[in-house]
Design an enzyme around this catalytic site. Structure first.
Site, PDB file in Angstrom:
ATOM      1  N   ASP A 152      -9.286  -7.389   1.748  1.00 57.57           N
ATOM      2  CA  ASP A 152      -8.934  -7.212   0.348  1.00 57.57           C
ATOM      3  C   ASP A 152     -10.059  -6.397  -0.282  1.00 57.57           C
ATOM      4  O   ASP A 152     -11.207  -6.868  -0.358  1.00 57.57           O
ATOM      5  CB  ASP A 152      -8.800  -8.582  -0.335  1.00 57.57           C
ATOM      6  CG  ASP A 152      -8.280  -8.464  -1.761  1.00 57.57           C
ATOM      7  OD1 ASP A 152      -8.569  -7.441  -2.418  1.00 57.57           O
ATOM      8  OD2 ASP A 152      -7.598  -9.401  -2.215  1.00 57.57           O
TER       9      ASP A 152
ATOM     10  N   ASP B 236      -6.192  -3.131   4.722  1.00 49.43           N
ATOM     11  CA  ASP B 236      -5.024  -3.452   3.896  1.00 49.43           C
ATOM     12  C   ASP B 236      -4.911  -4.967   3.811  1.00 49.43           C
ATOM     13  O   ASP B 236      -5.507  -5.691   4.617  1.00 49.43           O
ATOM     14  CB  ASP B 236      -3.745  -2.843   4.511  1.00 49.43           C
ATOM     15  CG  ASP B 236      -2.698  -2.534   3.441  1.00 49.43           C
ATOM     16  OD1 ASP B 236      -2.244  -3.486   2.772  1.00 49.43           O
ATOM     17  OD2 ASP B 236      -2.340  -1.366   3.264  1.00 49.43           O
TER      18      ASP B 236
ATOM     19  N   ASN C  37      -7.286   5.438  -0.973  1.00 53.91           N
ATOM     20  CA  ASN C  37      -5.854   5.502  -1.308  1.00 53.91           C
ATOM     21  C   ASN C  37      -5.303   4.244  -1.973  1.00 53.91           C
ATOM     22  O   ASN C  37      -4.423   4.325  -2.827  1.00 53.91           O
ATOM     23  CB  ASN C  37      -5.079   5.783  -0.001  1.00 53.91           C
ATOM     24  CG  ASN C  37      -3.616   5.409  -0.099  1.00 53.91           C
ATOM     25  OD1 ASN C  37      -2.822   6.096  -0.716  1.00 53.91           O
ATOM     26  ND2 ASN C  37      -3.257   4.263   0.516  1.00 53.91           N
TER      27      ASN C  37
ATOM     28  N   VAL D  45       6.406   9.641  -5.909  1.00 55.77           N
ATOM     29  CA  VAL D  45       6.590   9.667  -4.459  1.00 55.77           C
ATOM     30  C   VAL D  45       7.503   8.525  -4.024  1.00 55.77           C
ATOM     31  O   VAL D  45       7.313   7.375  -4.458  1.00 55.77           O
ATOM     32  CB  VAL D  45       5.226   9.551  -3.745  1.00 55.77           C
ATOM     33  CG1 VAL D  45       5.401   9.713  -2.240  1.00 55.77           C
ATOM     34  CG2 VAL D  45       4.248  10.589  -4.277  1.00 55.77           C
TER      35      VAL D  45
ATOM     36  N   THR E  87       8.059   6.078  -2.032  1.00 56.10           N
ATOM     37  CA  THR E  87       7.658   5.001  -1.129  1.00 56.10           C
ATOM     38  C   THR E  87       8.690   3.865  -1.215  1.00 56.10           C
ATOM     39  O   THR E  87       9.483   3.807  -2.167  1.00 56.10           O
ATOM     40  CB  THR E  87       6.290   4.440  -1.547  1.00 56.10           C
ATOM     41  OG1 THR E  87       6.432   3.922  -2.876  1.00 56.10           O
ATOM     42  CG2 THR E  87       5.206   5.494  -1.529  1.00 56.10           C
TER      43      THR E  87
ATOM     44  N   TYR F  90      -4.149   0.613 -15.291  1.00 54.04           N
ATOM     45  CA  TYR F  90      -3.954   1.464 -14.098  1.00 54.04           C
ATOM     46  C   TYR F  90      -4.292   2.911 -14.450  1.00 54.04           C
ATOM     47  O   TYR F  90      -5.004   3.598 -13.704  1.00 54.04           O
ATOM     48  CB  TYR F  90      -2.504   1.328 -13.631  1.00 54.04           C
ATOM     49  CG  TYR F  90      -2.088   2.258 -12.518  1.00 54.04           C
ATOM     50  CD1 TYR F  90      -2.446   2.000 -11.189  1.00 54.04           C
ATOM     51  CD2 TYR F  90      -1.313   3.389 -12.776  1.00 54.04           C
ATOM     52  CE1 TYR F  90      -2.046   2.856 -10.162  1.00 54.04           C
ATOM     53  CE2 TYR F  90      -0.909   4.240 -11.769  1.00 54.04           C
ATOM     54  CZ  TYR F  90      -1.276   3.971 -10.466  1.00 54.04           C
ATOM     55  OH  TYR F  90      -0.880   4.815  -9.445  1.00 54.04           O
TER      56      TYR F  90
ATOM     57  N   LYS G 200      -7.046   5.350 -12.752  1.00 59.74           N
ATOM     58  CA  LYS G 200      -6.632   6.569 -12.050  1.00 59.74           C
ATOM     59  C   LYS G 200      -7.291   7.797 -12.666  1.00 59.74           C
ATOM     60  O   LYS G 200      -7.664   8.730 -11.964  1.00 59.74           O
ATOM     61  CB  LYS G 200      -5.108   6.688 -12.093  1.00 59.74           C
ATOM     62  CG  LYS G 200      -4.412   5.732 -11.155  1.00 59.74           C
ATOM     63  CD  LYS G 200      -4.519   6.237  -9.740  1.00 59.74           C
ATOM     64  CE  LYS G 200      -4.920   5.186  -8.761  1.00 59.74           C
ATOM     65  NZ  LYS G 200      -5.148   5.696  -7.407  1.00 59.74           N
TER      66      LYS G 200
HETATM   67  N1  LIG Z   1       3.991   6.396  -5.118  1.00 56.06           N
HETATM   68  C1  LIG Z   1       3.787   7.148  -6.192  1.00 56.06           C
HETATM   69  O1  LIG Z   1       4.738   7.614  -6.805  1.00 56.06           O
HETATM   70  C2  LIG Z   1       2.378   7.472  -6.655  1.00 56.06           C
HETATM   71  C3  LIG Z   1       2.246   8.285  -7.773  1.00 56.06           C
HETATM   72  C4  LIG Z   1       0.978   8.617  -8.223  1.00 56.06           C
HETATM   73  C5  LIG Z   1      -0.139   8.141  -7.556  1.00 56.06           C
HETATM   74  N2  LIG Z   1       0.006   7.349  -6.477  1.00 56.06           N
HETATM   75  C6  LIG Z   1      -1.230   6.869  -5.821  1.00 56.06           C
HETATM   76  O2  LIG Z   1      -1.129   7.037  -4.425  1.00 56.06           O
HETATM   77  C7  LIG Z   1      -1.817   5.975  -3.752  1.00 56.06           C
HETATM   78  C8  LIG Z   1      -0.858   5.257  -2.825  1.00 56.06           C
HETATM   79  O3  LIG Z   1       0.238   4.811  -3.592  1.00 56.06           O
HETATM   80  P1  LIG Z   1       1.494   4.083  -2.953  1.00 56.06           P
HETATM   81  O4  LIG Z   1       2.629   4.412  -3.831  1.00 56.06           O
HETATM   82  O5  LIG Z   1       1.569   4.330  -1.498  1.00 56.06           O
HETATM   83  O6  LIG Z   1       1.087   2.556  -3.225  1.00 56.06           O
HETATM   84  P2  LIG Z   1       1.701   1.231  -2.548  1.00 56.06           P
HETATM   85  O7  LIG Z   1       1.560   0.178  -3.583  1.00 56.06           O
HETATM   86  O8  LIG Z   1       3.046   1.527  -2.006  1.00 56.06           O
HETATM   87  O9  LIG Z   1       0.703   0.988  -1.352  1.00 56.06           O
HETATM   88  C9  LIG Z   1      -0.649   0.654  -1.589  1.00 56.06           C
HETATM   89  C10 LIG Z   1      -1.239   0.048  -0.344  1.00 56.06           C
HETATM   90  O10 LIG Z   1      -2.497  -0.526  -0.719  1.00 56.06           O
HETATM   91  C11 LIG Z   1      -2.530  -1.873  -0.278  1.00 56.06           C
HETATM   92  N3  LIG Z   1      -3.315  -2.698  -1.194  1.00 56.06           N
HETATM   93  C12 LIG Z   1      -2.999  -3.064  -2.466  1.00 56.06           C
HETATM   94  N4  LIG Z   1      -3.942  -3.866  -2.964  1.00 56.06           N
HETATM   95  C13 LIG Z   1      -4.885  -4.012  -1.998  1.00 56.06           C
HETATM   96  C14 LIG Z   1      -6.103  -4.739  -1.923  1.00 56.06           C
HETATM   97  N5  LIG Z   1      -6.530  -5.474  -2.929  1.00 56.06           N
HETATM   98  N6  LIG Z   1      -6.816  -4.673  -0.781  1.00 56.06           N
HETATM   99  C15 LIG Z   1      -6.391  -3.917   0.262  1.00 56.06           C
HETATM  100  N7  LIG Z   1      -5.233  -3.213   0.250  1.00 56.06           N
HETATM  101  C16 LIG Z   1      -4.492  -3.258  -0.869  1.00 56.06           C
HETATM  102  C17 LIG Z   1      -1.067  -2.330  -0.284  1.00 56.06           C
HETATM  103  O11 LIG Z   1      -0.856  -3.456   0.546  1.00 56.06           O
HETATM  104  C18 LIG Z   1      -0.373  -1.074   0.232  1.00 56.06           C
HETATM  105  O12 LIG Z   1      -0.351  -1.012   1.639  1.00 56.06           O
HETATM  106  C19 LIG Z   1      -2.354   5.074  -4.859  1.00 56.06           C
HETATM  107  O13 LIG Z   1      -3.693   5.417  -5.128  1.00 56.06           O
HETATM  108  C20 LIG Z   1      -1.487   5.397  -6.069  1.00 56.06           C
HETATM  109  O14 LIG Z   1      -2.150   5.182  -7.280  1.00 56.06           O
HETATM  110  C21 LIG Z   1       1.232   6.997  -6.010  1.00 56.06           C
END
Ligand SMILES: NC(=O)c1ccc[n+]([C@@H]2O[C@H](COP(=O)([O-])OP(=O)(O)OC[C@H]3O[C@@H](n4cnc5c(N)ncnc54)[C@H](O)[C@@H]3O)[C@@H](O)[C@H]2O)c1
Length: 256
Positions: free
Chosen positions: A71, A44, A98, A196, A198, A163, A167
């Site tokens: 990264d 992360d 993820n 979700v 978060t 995005y 996806k």
């Molecule tokens: N939250 C939702 O409603 C939702 C809906 C559909 C899909 N998703 C998918 O679920 C997964 C998780 O989503 P989330 O909502 O927890 O996302 P988030 O943005 O809350 O968390 C993503 C994590 O990835 C890390 N990250 C981002 N860029 C990075 C990089 N360049 N290098 C390393 N780490 C990096 C961030 O620091 C964070 O900890 C994603 O693939 C997202 O597309 C989420």
């Protein structure tokens, strides 16, 4: 109704590598796999949050996940983190792709540079992480790769064309990996989260209007939480899902 979640004996001691495991759904993944007794490593860029998570999990479970700051846009660093995981914990049996970034962007404003940067976060790492873990999974005689898709491009979410492209591509990667790696006992599936709750979503987009959209469109009352999504990923990693392959598993509470 109180909820109780399963423990899967096959995950005890299994090495799990998670991208973006420090916050959001990723933090729930790190927690959930640790609770299964798995040896968890994650990358992360959110270093403070990730270090806090590691300390919390160690305090709660006695198991300390391995956090590697990285990264994932830097492919050699990502593949290096997977090699470091193997050296520290053993061959990786579960890969969870993820990490993502769903920042909004308007069609007219997307430059070539922005496009490449978004793909470098949201799409490219899935392939190169899989490439790095496959030799390890072959040595183990099998493995499970879990790619994160999204309902956003199906729902028609506005202002996320790059995005959404990335996806949607996750689904194609899953099917292709599953085809090519099935002979090695390596499965690949897509987890598709709904909306979700978060911290980031709540901070940025779950406005009173957003809540109305959920109430109007989601079949189940309540909200999809990160742990609901993590529970699906844990199942897909465990031997209990042995014949689930090349599929999409949607966790959205039911949506119009
Ligand atoms: N939250 C939702 O409603 C939702 C809906 C559909 C899909 N998703 C998918 O679920 C997964 C998780 O989503 P989330 O909502 O927890 O996302 P988030 O943005 O809350 O968390 C993503 C994590 O990835 C890390 N990250 C981002 N860029 C990075 C990089 N360049 N290098 C390393 N780490 C990096 C961030 O620091 C964070 O900890 C994603 O693939 C997202 O597309 C989420």
């Amino acid at each position: 109704m109180t909820s109780q979640t399963a423990i899967y004996p096959s995950l005890d001691g299994r090495v799990v590598f998670i991208t973006g495991g420090g916050t959001g759904i990723g933090a729930s993944l790190t927690r959930a796999f640790s609770a299964q007794g798995a040896k968890v490593a994650f990358v992360d860029i959110a270093e403070d949050d990730s270090n806090r998570l590691v300390a919390d999990i160690e305090r709660e479970t006695g198991r300390r996940p391995l956090f590697i700051p990285c990264d994932i846009r830097d492919v050699p660093a990502l593949q290096g983190a997977i090699a470091e995981t193997r050296d520290a914990l053993g061959d990786v049996g579960v890969l969870v792709n993820n990490a993502a970034n769903d920042d909004r962007h308007r069609l007219e404003e997307v430059t070539l540079e922005y496009w490449n940067d978004r793909i470098a976060i949201n799409q490219r790492p899935m392939f190169f992480a899989a490439q790095a873990v496959v030799p390890q999974m072959r040595r183990l005689g099998g493995g499970s790769i879990i790619n994160f898709g999204s309902v956003s491009w199906r729902m028609g979410t506005a202002n996320v064309p790059v995005y959404a492209s990335a996806k949607a591509a996750a689904h194609g990667l899953t099917r292709s990996l599953a085809r090519d790696l099935g002979g090695d006992g390596i499965r690949a599936n897509t987890v598709v989260p709904g909306w979700v709750m978060t911290d980031r979503q709540k901070r940025l987009w779950v406005t009173p209007e957003g809540e109305k959209v959920i109430d109007a469109n989601q079949f189940l009352k309540g909200r999809v939480q990160p742990e609901h999504v993590a529970a699906m990923a844990v199942f897909l990693a465990a031997d209990d899902s042995a014949m689930c392959n090349a599929q999409e598993f949607i966790v959205d509470g039911g949506w119009v």
